[in-house]
Design a protein around this motif. Structure first.
Motif, PDB file in Angstrom:
ATOM      1  N   ASP A  76      34.509 -38.697  -6.878  1.00  9.74           N
ATOM      2  CA  ASP A  76      34.548 -37.503  -7.725  1.00  9.74           C
ATOM      3  C   ASP A  76      34.309 -36.260  -6.874  1.00  9.74           C
ATOM      4  O   ASP A  76      33.688 -36.328  -5.807  1.00  9.74           O
ATOM      5  N   ASN A  77      34.838 -35.149  -7.354  1.00 10.79           N
ATOM      6  CA  ASN A  77      34.674 -33.826  -6.728  1.00 10.79           C
ATOM      7  C   ASN A  77      35.379 -33.698  -5.385  1.00 10.79           C
ATOM      8  O   ASN A  77      34.982 -32.875  -4.547  1.00 10.79           O
ATOM      9  N   PHE A  78      36.418 -34.487  -5.170  1.00 13.96           N
ATOM     10  CA  PHE A  78      37.170 -34.383  -3.919  1.00 13.96           C
ATOM     11  C   PHE A  78      37.750 -32.983  -3.728  1.00 13.96           C
ATOM     12  O   PHE A  78      37.737 -32.433  -2.620  1.00 13.96           O
ATOM     13  N   ASP A  79      38.273 -32.411  -4.812  1.00 13.09           N
ATOM     14  CA  ASP A  79      38.911 -31.102  -4.709  1.00 13.09           C
ATOM     15  C   ASP A  79      37.923 -30.021  -4.291  1.00 13.09           C
ATOM     16  O   ASP A  79      38.265 -29.102  -3.528  1.00 13.09           O
ATOM     17  N   LEU A  80      36.680 -30.110  -4.790  1.00 11.75           N
ATOM     18  CA  LEU A  80      35.670 -29.111  -4.434  1.00 11.75           C
ATOM     19  C   LEU A  80      35.405 -29.073  -2.939  1.00 11.75           C
ATOM     20  O   LEU A  80      35.139 -28.010  -2.372  1.00 11.75           O
ATOM     21  N   TYR A  81      35.448 -30.225  -2.328  1.00  8.84           N
ATOM     22  CA  TYR A  81      35.090 -30.328  -0.912  1.00  8.84           C
ATOM     23  C   TYR A  81      36.310 -30.315   0.003  1.00  8.84           C
ATOM     24  O   TYR A  81      36.223 -30.697   1.172  1.00  8.84           O
ATOM     25  N   GLY A  82      37.435 -29.864  -0.534  1.00  5.10           N
ATOM     26  CA  GLY A  82      38.620 -29.689   0.309  1.00  5.10           C
ATOM     27  C   GLY A  82      39.285 -30.983   0.719  1.00  5.10           C
ATOM     28  O   GLY A  82      40.004 -31.013   1.720  1.00  5.10           O
ATOM     29  N   ILE A  83      39.046 -32.064  -0.026  1.00  6.09           N
ATOM     30  CA  ILE A  83      39.736 -33.319   0.264  1.00  6.09           C
ATOM     31  C   ILE A  83      41.043 -33.285  -0.519  1.00  6.09           C
ATOM     32  O   ILE A  83      41.157 -33.799  -1.629  1.00  6.09           O
ATOM     33  N   THR A  84      42.014 -32.648   0.077  1.00  6.82           N
ATOM     34  CA  THR A  84      43.326 -32.458  -0.530  1.00  6.82           C
ATOM     35  C   THR A  84      44.400 -32.980   0.412  1.00  6.82           C
ATOM     36  O   THR A  84      44.118 -33.317   1.571  1.00  6.82           O
ATOM     37  N   VAL A  85      45.623 -33.029  -0.078  1.00  5.12           N
ATOM     38  CA  VAL A  85      46.728 -33.479   0.772  1.00  5.12           C
ATOM     39  C   VAL A  85      46.837 -32.592   2.005  1.00  5.12           C
ATOM     40  O   VAL A  85      47.093 -33.066   3.122  1.00  5.12           O
ATOM     41  N   GLU A  86      46.622 -31.292   1.817  1.00  2.00           N
ATOM     42  CA  GLU A  86      46.780 -30.339   2.917  1.00  2.00           C
ATOM     43  C   GLU A  86      45.594 -30.341   3.883  1.00  2.00           C
ATOM     44  O   GLU A  86      45.768 -30.125   5.087  1.00  2.00           O
ATOM     45  N   GLN A  87      44.381 -30.579   3.385  1.00  2.00           N
ATOM     46  CA  GLN A  87      43.188 -30.378   4.201  1.00  2.00           C
ATOM     47  C   GLN A  87      42.466 -31.651   4.635  1.00  2.00           C
ATOM     48  O   GLN A  87      41.700 -31.626   5.605  1.00  2.00           O
ATOM     49  N   ALA A  88      42.683 -32.741   3.940  1.00  2.00           N
ATOM     50  CA  ALA A  88      41.904 -33.949   4.226  1.00  2.00           C
ATOM     51  C   ALA A  88      42.254 -34.550   5.586  1.00  2.00           C
ATOM     52  O   ALA A  88      43.423 -34.640   5.966  1.00  2.00           O
ATOM     53  N   ASP A  89      41.235 -34.936   6.321  1.00  2.00           N
ATOM     54  CA  ASP A  89      41.390 -35.659   7.588  1.00  2.00           C
ATOM     55  C   ASP A  89      40.783 -37.044   7.376  1.00  2.00           C
ATOM     56  O   ASP A  89      39.563 -37.202   7.318  1.00  2.00           O
ATOM     57  N   VAL A  90      41.649 -38.042   7.219  1.00  2.00           N
ATOM     58  CA  VAL A  90      41.204 -39.416   6.954  1.00  2.00           C
ATOM     59  C   VAL A  90      41.660 -40.294   8.110  1.00  2.00           C
ATOM     60  O   VAL A  90      42.847 -40.317   8.461  1.00  2.00           O
ATOM     61  N   ARG A  91      40.716 -41.025   8.697  1.00  2.00           N
ATOM     62  CA  ARG A  91      41.021 -41.852   9.873  1.00  2.00           C
ATOM     63  C   ARG A  91      40.353 -43.214   9.761  1.00  2.00           C
ATOM     64  O   ARG A  91      39.294 -43.346   9.149  1.00  2.00           O
ATOM     65  N   ILE A  92      40.952 -44.176  10.421  1.00  2.00           N
ATOM     66  CA  ILE A  92      40.309 -45.471  10.645  1.00  2.00           C
ATOM     67  C   ILE A  92      40.165 -45.592  12.153  1.00  2.00           C
ATOM     68  O   ILE A  92      41.145 -45.789  12.869  1.00  2.00           O
ATOM     69  N   GLY A  93      38.933 -45.426  12.620  1.00  2.00           N
ATOM     70  CA  GLY A  93      38.737 -45.260  14.054  1.00  2.00           C
ATOM     71  C   GLY A  93      39.416 -43.973  14.475  1.00  2.00           C
ATOM     72  O   GLY A  93      39.164 -42.910  13.914  1.00  2.00           O
ATOM     73  N   ASN A  94      40.337 -44.075  15.447  1.00  2.00           N
ATOM     74  CA  ASN A  94      41.104 -42.903  15.878  1.00  2.00           C
ATOM     75  C   ASN A  94      42.483 -42.835  15.227  1.00  2.00           C
ATOM     76  O   ASN A  94      43.247 -41.909  15.489  1.00  2.00           O
ATOM     77  N   ALA A  95      42.802 -43.840  14.405  1.00  2.00           N
ATOM     78  CA  ALA A  95      44.113 -43.891  13.768  1.00  2.00           C
ATOM     79  C   ALA A  95      44.115 -43.023  12.503  1.00  2.00           C
ATOM     80  O   ALA A  95      43.256 -43.190  11.633  1.00  2.00           O
TER      81      ALA A  95
END
Length: 223
Positions: A154-173
């Motif tokens: 919940d509250n992903f949008d508030l914290y800038g977890i968006t398609v444009e801003q989110a940085d999601v990684r598994i290790g360095n991938a």
């Protein structure tokens, strides 16, 4: 028969009285709307719009707040912390102002309410509760590389977890973020993702990333 006529007459009287009361209330509201705000604004009381009895000194995002006082018409801006309310969502007259608490993280938390009119400004201590980021984890922790999965919370949008801003990684991938809403992130697991690795999430409004486990197959690798 006489009783029926009497009851009908009494009902008519009550209806007429009720209608008169409604007219009086409407006229009273119009009269208050017509009072000019010529001086600096003053705040005497703050309540929730749906509960005018109990005074409050704080509220949650999206709560509608009723501010009572004097000279509250001709409003220029209303701010909670440093977040300004959309002027289109404000209703203001001489003795009362209605405004929603914006669903937006403040840049600076001052725990203050600020009102500015054409005739001056006023501020008052007021605490807005800021919801925390909630991450429940991957819907399928064992999603294979190349496949898609969802992170819920919940509250992903508030914290800038968006398609444009989110940085999601598994290790360095780097994971490809396909879609993001307030409560879900749809992503593709990178082809080179390794098991027993943390998946990290960082949004545009986060100072540090949050880690959740991915394909945790060995107890020695964590809890």
């Amino acid at each position: 028969m006489k009783n029926i006529k009497y009851m009908a007459a009494w009902a008519a009287v009550l209806f007429a009285f009720s209608a008169c009361q409604d007219v009086v209330e409407v006229e009273d509201l119009k009269a208050k709307d017509d009072i000019p705000s010529n001086g600096a604004p003053e705040i005497t009381k703050i309540v929730l719009a749906n509960d005018k009895e109990f005074e409050i000194d704080g509220a949650d995002f999206e709560d509608m707040v009723r501010i009572e006082g004097k000279n509250l018409g001709n409003v220029v801006s209303v701010k909670f912390n440093d977040v300004e309310v959309d002027p289109k969502e404000i209703y203001a007259r001489y003795d009362m102002l209605l405004a929603p608490v914006p669903r937006q993280l403040p840049g600076e938390v001052t725990d203050m309410l600020y009102i500015t009119t054409k005739n001056g400004s006023v501020s008052r201590p007021f605490t807005v509760s800021i919801p925390e980021l909630k991450i429940d984890g991957l819907q399928n922790e064992f999603t294979n590389p190349g496949d898609t999965t969802v992170i819920s919370g919940d509250n992903f949008d508030l914290y800038g977890i968006t398609v444009e801003q989110a940085d999601v990684r598994i290790g360095n991938a780097i994971c490809t973020v396909i879609d993001a809403t307030r409560s879900d992130i749809t992503l593709q697991i990178p082809a080179n993702a390794q098991p027993n690795t943390d998946l990290t999430i960082q949004g545009g409004e986060m100072a540090e990333p949050v880690a959740i486990p991915y394909m945790r197959t060995s107890l020695s690798m964590g809890t």
